[in-house]
Design an enzyme around this catalytic site. Structure first.
Site, PDB file in Angstrom:
ATOM      1  N   GLY A 112       0.833  -1.205   0.000  1.00 38.37           N
ATOM      2  CA  GLY A 112       0.000   0.000   0.000  1.00 38.37           C
ATOM      3  C   GLY A 112       0.854   1.235   0.000  1.00 38.37           C
ATOM      4  O   GLY A 112       2.085   1.150  -0.104  1.00 38.37           O
ATOM      5  N   TYR A 251      -7.599  -5.400 -12.934  1.00 39.62           N
ATOM      6  CA  TYR A 251      -6.308  -5.756 -13.515  1.00 39.62           C
ATOM      7  C   TYR A 251      -5.366  -6.477 -12.576  1.00 39.62           C
ATOM      8  O   TYR A 251      -4.721  -7.446 -12.960  1.00 39.62           O
ATOM      9  CB  TYR A 251      -5.630  -4.476 -14.037  1.00 39.62           C
ATOM     10  CG  TYR A 251      -4.176  -4.646 -14.374  1.00 39.62           C
ATOM     11  CD1 TYR A 251      -3.787  -5.314 -15.528  1.00 39.62           C
ATOM     12  CD2 TYR A 251      -3.182  -4.160 -13.527  1.00 39.62           C
ATOM     13  CE1 TYR A 251      -2.448  -5.491 -15.830  1.00 39.62           C
ATOM     14  CE2 TYR A 251      -1.838  -4.330 -13.826  1.00 39.62           C
ATOM     15  CZ  TYR A 251      -1.479  -4.992 -14.976  1.00 39.62           C
ATOM     16  OH  TYR A 251      -0.170  -5.174 -15.263  1.00 39.62           O
TER      17      TYR A 251
END
Ligand code: SF4
Length: 474
Positions: A112, A251
């Site tokens: 992240g 994706y």
């Protein structure tokens, strides 16, 4: 010079209470290699000491020598695969980060990007902290070390409470493994069991590889502590509306993974079906741009009744680090990765399905390639809405200026890529496909509606630039 750049997409894996902990972590990282190909590392614990092996390179290369595992003893281990396109892709930035502090040792693996990294770092430096890396993850370590709280749980809660942004985290101490997810739950993180061992992974495909059973997701805002007494969970962070990243479905995640409560392959296929409902066309064949366009193309073909063909074959042996041999033969471009099967295309009206268009240059080359292979018409269909805004929560997207959809209409993009027609899945269609509602995901790269505010920062910093872009949008 700004040293803080966004951490790009990464993958994390950890296992507690298994005699082959480091070996299984290696396998877990192998399954997560698609989340980061530039560097990787494992830290293990034998109950009294942490040991690390980390390096630049693919998992199979970094851990290619079996002797390495002898130096990673113990029944607990965490690992990390890292992907970064920036200049900060250097050895010192390889994770997991491992430090000794007053209360022992701790290792951290992070997936992240923290949006208040620079602000917190400046505060920490003013209090005397010295940083060794340019990763925002190091901030977490400093916050932990400075905490006066008595228990590890409280120190972690205190540290996480100061962070803003995306974090799926794994901590390892001599005796405990801790998993944590930010309150929005941007990045996936799941919990599994293998006999008496607990496993935590970015995606469930890593559990499958080691034949661990999928138990559940680590919930947004949850901290899970695993030690020899078992598992304990608590929610120390302020509750907010979850905003898992929709782009993981579009994706990034592997199609065999189960994330945010759904199987990625089935969701992608449904995106293709929805795309076919929204953008019908008379055509002879549907072909995917491999690999990520495959499930959506199958869905499009099923819904439209147009036969599916594999018209573009991908060379799977091209690494991210591939360097074209010399300037004079650069024009090979996309052909190095994809090659058309001419016999499939000759005289056909073709629907080409891809998951997204970023700059438009690759789509343009693919359209040209399909035409040169003999297609009569080329209709491009994209299984997500136009990507017009950059991501600040851990997915590597170019700046807004580089995203073709931020400055061009769909007609203009169609002209640029030289297709006969172009159709994008609508936002509503995307929500239908993932079974969510308008508010159940982060979809800021399509809408510009960022779920986390950005703190006011030095205008010369990278995050300051983000703000400028967001204001531009507002
Ligand atoms: S901005 Fe886009 S890529 Fe980033 S977290 Fe949100 S949906 Fe995902």
């Amino acid at each position: 010079m700004n040293l803080y750049r966004p951490e790009e997409e990464c993958g994390i894996f950890g296992i507690f209470n298994h005699p082959e902990a480091a070996n299984l972590t290696y396998l877990g990282l192998y399954a997560l290699q698609h989340r980061g190909q530039e560097a990787c590392g494992i830290v293990s614990s034998d109950g009294s000491r942490l040991r690390a092996h980390r390096s630049m390179g693919l998992v199979a290369d970094v851990f290619g020598n079996p002797e390495i595992f002898k130096a990673l003893p113990g029944k607990a281990a965490i690992g990390h695969v890292r992907y970064s396109t920036t200049g900060d892709s250097v050895q010192k930035n390889v994770q997991p980060i491992m430090v000794d502090y007053a209360r022992g040792s701790i290792a951290v693996a992070h997936n992240g990007n923290l949006v208040n990294a620079q602000l917190v770092k400046a505060e920490l430096e003013a209090r005397g902290s010295i940083f060794q890396t340019t990763m925002d993850t190091e901030i977490i370590v400093h916050l932990l070390a400075l905490s006066r709280a008595a228990s590890l749980e409280d120190r972690i809660s205190e540290a996480l409470g100061q962070l803003k942004g995306a974090f799926s985290l794994l901590f390892l101490t001599e005796t405990r493994m801790v998993a944590a997810r930010d309150p929005q739950g941007f990045r996936p993180l799941c919990l599994g069991k293998l006999g008496e061992s607990y496993v935590v992974a970015s995606e469930s495909c890593a559990l499958d590889l080691i034949e661990a059973e999928y138990v559940r997701e680590v919930e947004p805002g949850e901290v899970v502590v695993i030690d020899r007494n078992g598992i304990n969970s608590y929610f120390p962070l302020e509750k907010v509306a979850p905003a898992p990243c929709i782009f993981e479905f579009v994706y990034f995640a592997r199609p065999d993974s189960h994330i945010f409560g759904k199987n990625v392959y089935l969701v992608r296929k449904e995106m293709g079906r929805q795309l076919a409902r929204e953008h019908k066309i008379d055509a002879d064949i549907v072909i995917p741009v491999p690999d990520s366009g495959v499930p959506a193309a199958i869905g499009y073909a099923e819904e439209s009744g147009i036969p599916f063909e594999l018209g573009l074959i991908r060379n799977h042996y091209i690494g991210r680090t591939f360097i074209e041999p010399q300037q004079s033969i650069r024009h090979f471009g996309v052909k190095i990765k994809l090659n058309p099967v001419k016999e499939v295309f000759a005289g056909k009206r073709v629907v080409v399905v891809d998951d997204s268009i970023v700059r438009g240059t690759t789509s343009r080359k693919i359209v040209k390639m399909v035409r040169n292979a003999g297609a009569k018409e080329v209709h491009v269909r994209i299984s997500s809405p136009p990507t017009s805004f950059p991501c600040y929560y851990g997915i590597d997207t170019p700046t807004r200026k580089e995203l073709i959809s931020s400055s061009h209409t769909i007609d203009e993009i169609n002209k640029y890529i030289t297709a006969d027609s172009l159709g994008y899945l609508s936002e509503e269609g995307l929500m239908k496909a993932v079974g969510g509602n308008d508010k159940s995901f982060c979809k800021a790269c399509f809408t510009g509606g960022y779920p986390i505010d950005f703190p006011m920062l030095d205008p010369n910093s990278q995050l300051g630039l983000f703000e400028e872009e967001i204001r531009e949008h507002d």
